[in-house]
Write a protein that holds these residues in place. Sequence first.
Motif, PDB file in Angstrom:
ATOM      1  N   PHE A  31      -2.721  -4.561  -4.376  1.00  0.00           N
ATOM      2  CA  PHE A  31      -2.994  -5.994  -4.293  1.00  0.00           C
ATOM      3  C   PHE A  31      -1.922  -6.648  -3.438  1.00  0.00           C
ATOM      4  CE2 PHE A  31      -4.398  -4.404  -8.418  1.00  0.00           C
ATOM      5  CZ  PHE A  31      -5.753  -4.685  -8.345  1.00  0.00           C
ATOM      6  N   LYS A  32      -2.294  -7.618  -2.646  1.00  0.00           N
ATOM      7  CA  LYS A  32      -1.377  -8.212  -1.668  1.00  0.00           C
ATOM      8  C   LYS A  32      -0.122  -8.807  -2.305  1.00  0.00           C
ATOM      9  CE  LYS A  32      -1.151 -11.315   2.265  1.00  0.00           C
ATOM     10  NZ  LYS A  32      -1.915 -12.142   3.189  1.00  0.00           N
ATOM     11  N   ARG A  33      -0.271  -9.595  -3.348  1.00  0.00           N
ATOM     12  CA  ARG A  33       0.879 -10.314  -3.894  1.00  0.00           C
ATOM     13  C   ARG A  33       1.378  -9.814  -5.238  1.00  0.00           C
ATOM     14  NH1 ARG A  33      -1.436 -13.758  -0.433  1.00  0.00           N
ATOM     15  NH2 ARG A  33      -0.130 -15.137   0.780  1.00  0.00           N
ATOM     16  N   LEU A  34       0.748  -8.796  -5.784  1.00  0.00           N
ATOM     17  CA  LEU A  34       1.169  -8.276  -7.082  1.00  0.00           C
ATOM     18  C   LEU A  34       1.946  -6.978  -6.888  1.00  0.00           C
ATOM     19  CD1 LEU A  34      -2.086  -8.892  -9.137  1.00  0.00           C
ATOM     20  CD2 LEU A  34      -0.033 -10.307  -9.062  1.00  0.00           C
ATOM     21  N   PRO A  35       3.213  -6.958  -7.319  1.00  0.00           N
ATOM     22  CA  PRO A  35       4.043  -5.775  -7.061  1.00  0.00           C
ATOM     23  C   PRO A  35       3.884  -4.644  -8.081  1.00  0.00           C
ATOM     24  CG  PRO A  35       5.373  -7.504  -8.020  1.00  0.00           C
ATOM     25  CD  PRO A  35       3.990  -8.063  -7.848  1.00  0.00           C
ATOM     26  N   PHE A  36       2.701  -4.525  -8.697  1.00  0.00           N
ATOM     27  CA  PHE A  36       2.448  -3.350  -9.513  1.00  0.00           C
ATOM     28  C   PHE A  36       1.307  -2.573  -8.877  1.00  0.00           C
ATOM     29  CE2 PHE A  36       0.012  -6.780 -11.428  1.00  0.00           C
ATOM     30  CZ  PHE A  36      -1.237  -6.220 -11.618  1.00  0.00           C
ATOM     31  N   LEU A  37       1.128  -1.345  -9.308  1.00  0.00           N
ATOM     32  CA  LEU A  37       0.218  -0.424  -8.631  1.00  0.00           C
ATOM     33  C   LEU A  37       0.608  -0.287  -7.160  1.00  0.00           C
ATOM     34  CD1 LEU A  37      -3.260  -1.418 -10.125  1.00  0.00           C
ATOM     35  CD2 LEU A  37      -1.838   0.526 -10.755  1.00  0.00           C
ATOM     36  N   CYS A  38       1.910  -0.072  -6.948  1.00  0.00           N
ATOM     37  CA  CYS A  38       2.388   0.100  -5.578  1.00  0.00           C
ATOM     38  C   CYS A  38       3.127   1.432  -5.469  1.00  0.00           C
ATOM     39  CB  CYS A  38       3.258  -1.073  -5.142  1.00  0.00           C
ATOM     40  SG  CYS A  38       4.754  -1.288  -6.074  1.00  0.00           S
ATOM     41  N   TYR A  39       3.243   1.906  -4.249  1.00  0.00           N
ATOM     42  CA  TYR A  39       3.856   3.191  -3.954  1.00  0.00           C
ATOM     43  C   TYR A  39       4.946   2.991  -2.918  1.00  0.00           C
ATOM     44  CZ  TYR A  39      -0.709   4.299  -5.876  1.00  0.00           C
ATOM     45  OH  TYR A  39      -1.819   4.326  -6.664  1.00  0.00           O
ATOM     46  N   SER A  40       6.136   3.512  -3.180  1.00  0.00           N
ATOM     47  CA  SER A  40       7.232   3.418  -2.212  1.00  0.00           C
ATOM     48  C   SER A  40       7.090   4.526  -1.188  1.00  0.00           C
ATOM     49  CB  SER A  40       8.574   3.555  -2.924  1.00  0.00           C
ATOM     50  OG  SER A  40       8.777   2.475  -3.785  1.00  0.00           O
ATOM     51  N   ALA A  41       7.476   4.202   0.032  1.00  0.00           N
ATOM     52  CA  ALA A  41       7.362   5.172   1.117  1.00  0.00           C
ATOM     53  C   ALA A  41       8.389   4.862   2.196  1.00  0.00           C
ATOM     54  CB  ALA A  41       5.957   5.145   1.708  1.00  0.00           C
ATOM     55  N   VAL A  42       8.601   5.832   3.061  1.00  0.00           N
ATOM     56  CA  VAL A  42       9.470   5.688   4.219  1.00  0.00           C
ATOM     57  C   VAL A  42       8.586   5.758   5.454  1.00  0.00           C
ATOM     58  CG1 VAL A  42      11.365   6.732   5.530  1.00  0.00           C
ATOM     59  CG2 VAL A  42      11.398   6.789   3.027  1.00  0.00           C
ATOM     60  N   VAL A  43       8.700   4.758   6.328  1.00  0.00           N
ATOM     61  CA  VAL A  43       7.942   4.780   7.579  1.00  0.00           C
ATOM     62  C   VAL A  43       8.637   5.775   8.508  1.00  0.00           C
ATOM     63  CG1 VAL A  43       7.200   3.472   9.588  1.00  0.00           C
ATOM     64  CG2 VAL A  43       7.168   2.402   7.337  1.00  0.00           C
ATOM     65  N   LEU A  44       7.914   6.801   8.938  1.00  0.00           N
ATOM     66  CA  LEU A  44       8.481   7.803   9.844  1.00  0.00           C
ATOM     67  C   LEU A  44       8.355   7.378  11.292  1.00  0.00           C
ATOM     68  CD1 LEU A  44       7.128  11.004   8.072  1.00  0.00           C
ATOM     69  CD2 LEU A  44       9.363   9.908   7.808  1.00  0.00           C
ATOM     70  N   ASP A  45       7.230   6.752  11.623  1.00  0.00           N
ATOM     71  CA  ASP A  45       7.091   6.159  12.955  1.00  0.00           C
ATOM     72  C   ASP A  45       6.056   5.042  12.890  1.00  0.00           C
ATOM     73  OD1 ASP A  45       4.422   7.064  13.821  1.00  0.00           O
ATOM     74  OD2 ASP A  45       5.296   9.011  14.166  1.00  0.00           O
TER      75      ASP A  45
END
Length: 128
Positions: A31-45
């Motif tokens: 969801f755009k503004r809700l910070p739950f159900l989110c996954y952290s990641a690193v942008v490689l490119d």
Amino acid sequence: MALPEESTEDPILQHRPKRFLSHTLVELRQFKRLPFLCYSAVVLDISAGGFKLEFTGETVSTPGRRYWLHIPLIPLGISSPRNFSCLCECRWFDNKRFRMGGSFVELKPEDEKLIEQIMASIKTRGQL
């Protein structure tokens, strides 16, 4: 799932926007503004058309699935706005390395300008 071999003879790769290597931390949100159900990641490119990222933990995705890509901008030296969110779509997913290739969806002109600023910041910071 094997990723496609990158060759300069491939017409799609010949016209792909220039990519910039990164180690920027981001979140993929349901969801755009809700910070739950989110996954952290690193942008490689990242490029003007899309990105490749690696999740920080085990996760699963499928091509066609849509997320909100949330990028904190302060660590990139961009003070206003503080964050950037845009709709993106999974193009491919590697379930062994937890990597995903995605493309931006329905970008507004101001979003495109902000992505250009993000790429410029990543390029500058990568040369330090």
